[in-house]
Write a protein that holds these residues in place. Structure first.
Motif, PDB file in Angstrom:
ATOM      1  N   VAL A 138       0.868  -1.179   0.000  1.00  0.00           N
ATOM      2  CA  VAL A 138       0.000   0.000   0.000  1.00  0.00           C
ATOM      3  C   VAL A 138       0.898   1.220   0.000  1.00  0.00           C
ATOM      4  O   VAL A 138       2.007   1.191   0.545  1.00  0.00           O
ATOM      5  CB  VAL A 138      -0.938  -0.001   1.227  1.00  0.00           C
ATOM      6  CG1 VAL A 138      -0.147   0.078   2.522  1.00  0.00           C
ATOM      7  CG2 VAL A 138      -1.949   1.135   1.150  1.00  0.00           C
ATOM      8  N   GLN A 139       0.470   2.289  -0.631  1.00  0.00           N
ATOM      9  CA  GLN A 139       1.275   3.514  -0.678  1.00  0.00           C
ATOM     10  C   GLN A 139       0.550   4.653   0.022  1.00  0.00           C
ATOM     11  O   GLN A 139      -0.666   4.815  -0.139  1.00  0.00           O
ATOM     12  CB  GLN A 139       1.575   3.917  -2.128  1.00  0.00           C
ATOM     13  CG  GLN A 139       2.463   5.155  -2.225  1.00  0.00           C
ATOM     14  CD  GLN A 139       3.170   5.268  -3.553  1.00  0.00           C
ATOM     15  OE1 GLN A 139       3.483   4.268  -4.184  1.00  0.00           O
ATOM     16  NE2 GLN A 139       3.427   6.488  -3.982  1.00  0.00           N
ATOM     17  N   ILE A 140       1.305   5.429   0.806  1.00  0.00           N
ATOM     18  CA  ILE A 140       0.781   6.619   1.455  1.00  0.00           C
ATOM     19  C   ILE A 140       1.288   7.824   0.677  1.00  0.00           C
ATOM     20  O   ILE A 140       2.497   7.972   0.454  1.00  0.00           O
ATOM     21  CB  ILE A 140       1.225   6.699   2.926  1.00  0.00           C
ATOM     22  CG1 ILE A 140       0.717   5.481   3.693  1.00  0.00           C
ATOM     23  CG2 ILE A 140       0.698   7.973   3.577  1.00  0.00           C
ATOM     24  CD1 ILE A 140       1.211   5.392   5.119  1.00  0.00           C
ATOM     25  N   ARG A 162      -3.928  -0.209  -3.529  1.00  0.00           N
ATOM     26  CA  ARG A 162      -4.470   0.605  -2.440  1.00  0.00           C
ATOM     27  C   ARG A 162      -3.557   1.803  -2.170  1.00  0.00           C
ATOM     28  O   ARG A 162      -2.332   1.662  -2.119  1.00  0.00           O
ATOM     29  CB  ARG A 162      -4.646  -0.219  -1.165  1.00  0.00           C
ATOM     30  CG  ARG A 162      -5.838  -1.158  -1.229  1.00  0.00           C
ATOM     31  CD  ARG A 162      -6.217  -1.675   0.156  1.00  0.00           C
ATOM     32  NE  ARG A 162      -7.446  -2.437   0.114  1.00  0.00           N
ATOM     33  CZ  ARG A 162      -8.114  -2.843   1.179  1.00  0.00           C
ATOM     34  NH1 ARG A 162      -7.651  -2.552   2.403  1.00  0.00           N
ATOM     35  NH2 ARG A 162      -9.227  -3.538   1.081  1.00  0.00           N
ATOM     36  N   VAL A 163      -4.198   2.950  -1.972  1.00  0.00           N
ATOM     37  CA  VAL A 163      -3.473   4.197  -1.737  1.00  0.00           C
ATOM     38  C   VAL A 163      -4.155   4.941  -0.587  1.00  0.00           C
ATOM     39  O   VAL A 163      -5.376   5.119  -0.595  1.00  0.00           O
ATOM     40  CB  VAL A 163      -3.472   5.098  -2.997  1.00  0.00           C
ATOM     41  CG1 VAL A 163      -2.719   6.396  -2.722  1.00  0.00           C
ATOM     42  CG2 VAL A 163      -2.856   4.370  -4.179  1.00  0.00           C
ATOM     43  N   VAL A 164      -3.369   5.351   0.404  1.00  0.00           N
ATOM     44  CA  VAL A 164      -3.855   6.221   1.470  1.00  0.00           C
ATOM     45  C   VAL A 164      -3.483   7.650   1.107  1.00  0.00           C
ATOM     46  O   VAL A 164      -2.320   7.939   0.800  1.00  0.00           O
ATOM     47  CB  VAL A 164      -3.233   5.847   2.832  1.00  0.00           C
ATOM     48  CG1 VAL A 164      -3.685   6.830   3.899  1.00  0.00           C
ATOM     49  CG2 VAL A 164      -3.605   4.427   3.215  1.00  0.00           C
ATOM     50  N   ASN A 195     -14.059   3.970 -12.511  1.00  0.00           N
ATOM     51  CA  ASN A 195     -14.359   2.614 -12.996  1.00  0.00           C
ATOM     52  C   ASN A 195     -14.123   1.567 -11.907  1.00  0.00           C
ATOM     53  O   ASN A 195     -13.155   0.815 -11.922  1.00  0.00           O
ATOM     54  CB  ASN A 195     -13.491   2.293 -14.224  1.00  0.00           C
ATOM     55  CG  ASN A 195     -12.011   2.557 -13.951  1.00  0.00           C
ATOM     56  OD1 ASN A 195     -11.652   3.160 -12.941  1.00  0.00           O
ATOM     57  ND2 ASN A 195     -11.172   2.099 -14.855  1.00  0.00           N
ATOM     58  N   GLY A 196     -15.013   1.540 -10.935  1.00  0.00           N
ATOM     59  CA  GLY A 196     -14.938   0.523  -9.901  1.00  0.00           C
ATOM     60  C   GLY A 196     -14.052   0.857  -8.729  1.00  0.00           C
ATOM     61  O   GLY A 196     -13.883   0.027  -7.832  1.00  0.00           O
ATOM     62  N   THR A 197     -13.477   2.049  -8.696  1.00  0.00           N
ATOM     63  CA  THR A 197     -12.625   2.446  -7.573  1.00  0.00           C
ATOM     64  C   THR A 197     -13.474   2.618  -6.318  1.00  0.00           C
ATOM     65  O   THR A 197     -14.560   3.199  -6.358  1.00  0.00           O
ATOM     66  CB  THR A 197     -11.899   3.773  -7.892  1.00  0.00           C
ATOM     67  OG1 THR A 197     -11.058   3.578  -9.030  1.00  0.00           O
ATOM     68  CG2 THR A 197     -11.047   4.221  -6.719  1.00  0.00           C
ATOM     69  N   ARG A 198     -12.982   2.100  -5.196  1.00  0.00           N
ATOM     70  CA  ARG A 198     -13.666   2.238  -3.911  1.00  0.00           C
ATOM     71  C   ARG A 198     -12.920   3.239  -3.030  1.00  0.00           C
ATOM     72  O   ARG A 198     -11.712   3.415  -3.162  1.00  0.00           O
ATOM     73  CB  ARG A 198     -13.761   0.892  -3.185  1.00  0.00           C
ATOM     74  CG  ARG A 198     -14.767  -0.059  -3.804  1.00  0.00           C
ATOM     75  CD  ARG A 198     -14.908  -1.336  -2.979  1.00  0.00           C
ATOM     76  NE  ARG A 198     -15.303  -1.070  -1.600  1.00  0.00           N
ATOM     77  CZ  ARG A 198     -16.544  -0.815  -1.194  1.00  0.00           C
ATOM     78  NH1 ARG A 198     -17.528  -0.763  -2.082  1.00  0.00           N
ATOM     79  NH2 ARG A 198     -16.813  -0.618   0.075  1.00  0.00           N
ATOM     80  N   ILE A 199     -13.667   3.877  -2.126  1.00  0.00           N
ATOM     81  CA  ILE A 199     -13.081   4.852  -1.218  1.00  0.00           C
ATOM     82  C   ILE A 199     -13.614   4.644   0.197  1.00  0.00           C
ATOM     83  O   ILE A 199     -14.790   4.311   0.382  1.00  0.00           O
ATOM     84  CB  ILE A 199     -13.372   6.296  -1.699  1.00  0.00           C
ATOM     85  CG1 ILE A 199     -12.618   7.323  -0.834  1.00  0.00           C
ATOM     86  CG2 ILE A 199     -14.871   6.594  -1.725  1.00  0.00           C
ATOM     87  CD1 ILE A 199     -12.646   8.747  -1.415  1.00  0.00           C
ATOM     88  N   TRP A 200     -12.716   4.794   1.170  1.00  0.00           N
ATOM     89  CA  TRP A 200     -13.089   4.822   2.592  1.00  0.00           C
ATOM     90  C   TRP A 200     -12.593   6.166   3.129  1.00  0.00           C
ATOM     91  O   TRP A 200     -11.376   6.395   3.196  1.00  0.00           O
ATOM     92  CB  TRP A 200     -12.429   3.678   3.356  1.00  0.00           C
ATOM     93  CG  TRP A 200     -12.933   2.311   2.996  1.00  0.00           C
ATOM     94  CD1 TRP A 200     -13.925   1.608   3.616  1.00  0.00           C
ATOM     95  CD2 TRP A 200     -12.444   1.460   1.947  1.00  0.00           C
ATOM     96  NE1 TRP A 200     -14.088   0.384   3.030  1.00  0.00           N
ATOM     97  CE2 TRP A 200     -13.196   0.264   1.992  1.00  0.00           C
ATOM     98  CE3 TRP A 200     -11.447   1.598   0.968  1.00  0.00           C
ATOM     99  CZ2 TRP A 200     -12.977  -0.782   1.106  1.00  0.00           C
ATOM    100  CZ3 TRP A 200     -11.233   0.565   0.080  1.00  0.00           C
ATOM    101  CH2 TRP A 200     -11.990  -0.613   0.148  1.00  0.00           C
ATOM    102  N   LEU A 257      -8.758   6.239   2.076  1.00  0.00           N
ATOM    103  CA  LEU A 257      -8.095   5.096   1.464  1.00  0.00           C
ATOM    104  C   LEU A 257      -8.840   4.757   0.188  1.00  0.00           C
ATOM    105  O   LEU A 257     -10.073   4.688   0.164  1.00  0.00           O
ATOM    106  CB  LEU A 257      -8.124   3.902   2.429  1.00  0.00           C
ATOM    107  CG  LEU A 257      -7.679   2.530   1.899  1.00  0.00           C
ATOM    108  CD1 LEU A 257      -6.210   2.535   1.524  1.00  0.00           C
ATOM    109  CD2 LEU A 257      -7.953   1.437   2.924  1.00  0.00           C
ATOM    110  N   LEU A 258      -8.070   4.569  -0.880  1.00  0.00           N
ATOM    111  CA  LEU A 258      -8.632   4.215  -2.177  1.00  0.00           C
ATOM    112  C   LEU A 258      -8.188   2.814  -2.581  1.00  0.00           C
ATOM    113  O   LEU A 258      -7.067   2.391  -2.268  1.00  0.00           O
ATOM    114  CB  LEU A 258      -8.156   5.199  -3.252  1.00  0.00           C
ATOM    115  CG  LEU A 258      -8.586   6.659  -3.139  1.00  0.00           C
ATOM    116  CD1 LEU A 258      -7.756   7.518  -4.083  1.00  0.00           C
ATOM    117  CD2 LEU A 258     -10.073   6.801  -3.440  1.00  0.00           C
TER     118      LEU A 258
END
Length: 247
Positions: A158-160, A177-179, A194-199, A242-243
């Motif tokens: 994962v990358q920040i 995943r990217v923070v 296109n299907g990207t999720r986000i928190w 977070l993506l």
């Protein structure tokens, strides 16, 4: 020798300070409280609240005005000049109070995407300084805990990164995943949906905590609206997200 402590306070919740952090605050003979203008006055007030809530006998609390950043000479040079100016403010306050054990309460964590260490290094060039860094709960930890998710997918990195990097360079290569931190411009808007999720989370760990998660196409507009309303109500907002993009 001046003992300067940089103490991580998470996202402002008293529960985000470690026992070591509270002990460092109790040993301080001065706590520096940066003021970032009228629209962010609550940030200084929250730091003062932590001192009065957690300490039996708070030391002097020294509010000082933060200089403004000027990026007319370019982003990097503007940041360098800004850090120089902040270091001078720190030095002036420490000298004024003749503090031997000053402390600064740092949002998030002093070691994670924060310039406090770079500023402290500048102060150490002019004052005999012994630096101590006390970690707290990071905003990344608080975000993942609030959403009850792990930061990384199984066997994946994962990358920040920052909002500016996401806007200028797009999605980092080699990671799903990217923070994203330090993003006042909601840079997720520059990404394809296109299907990207986000928190997403704001005011993590506090009574005002806000959480939104889902597909970026649906959650993105809700985040923009919630963020704008919260900023109008409080005068400031600290958020992180977070993506995750599809395989």
């Amino acid at each position: 020798m001046i003992e300067l402590s940089l103490i991580g306070i998470g996202t402002g919740s008293p529960g985000h300070l470690t026992r070591e952090g509270v002990a460092a605050m109790e040993l301080a003979d001065l706590i520096l409280i940066p003021a970032k203008g009228e629209d962010k006055s609550d940030l200084g007030e929250l730091r003062e609240m932590l001192c009065h809530k957690l300490l039996r006998r708070p030391p002097p609390l020294a509010r000082f005005e933060m200089p403004q950043r000027d990026s007319r000479q370019g982003y990097r040079q503007g940041v360098e000049d800004w850090h120089d100016a902040i270091a001078l403010r720190w030095e002036e306050v420490i000298r004024e109070y003749r503090a031997q054990r000053p402390a600064l309460l740092v949002w998030g964590d002093p070691s994670l995407y924060d310039s406090t260490l770079r500023i402290a290094e500048r102060v150490g060039r002019r004052l005999p300084l012994n630096l101590r860094v006390v970690p707290g709960i990071t905003a990344v930890q608080a975000l993942c805990a609030a959403h009850r998710i792990p930061m990384n997918a199984v066997a994946e990195p994962v990358q920040i990164t920052t909002g500016r990097q996401l806007r200028e360079n797009g999605w980092p290569e080699g990671v799903r995943r990217v923070v994203v931190m330090l993003d006042g411009e909601c840079s997720f808007q520059t990404l394809p949906e296109n299907g990207t999720r986000i928190w997403w989370g704001a005011f993590l760990g506090m009574a005002e905590q806000m959480l939104i998660a889902g597909d970026l196409s649906e959650a993105g507009p809700r985040i923009l609206a919630a963020r704008a309303a919260a900023r109008a109500a409080h005068g400031w907002i600290m958020d992180i997200y977070l993506l995750e993009r599809p395989d």
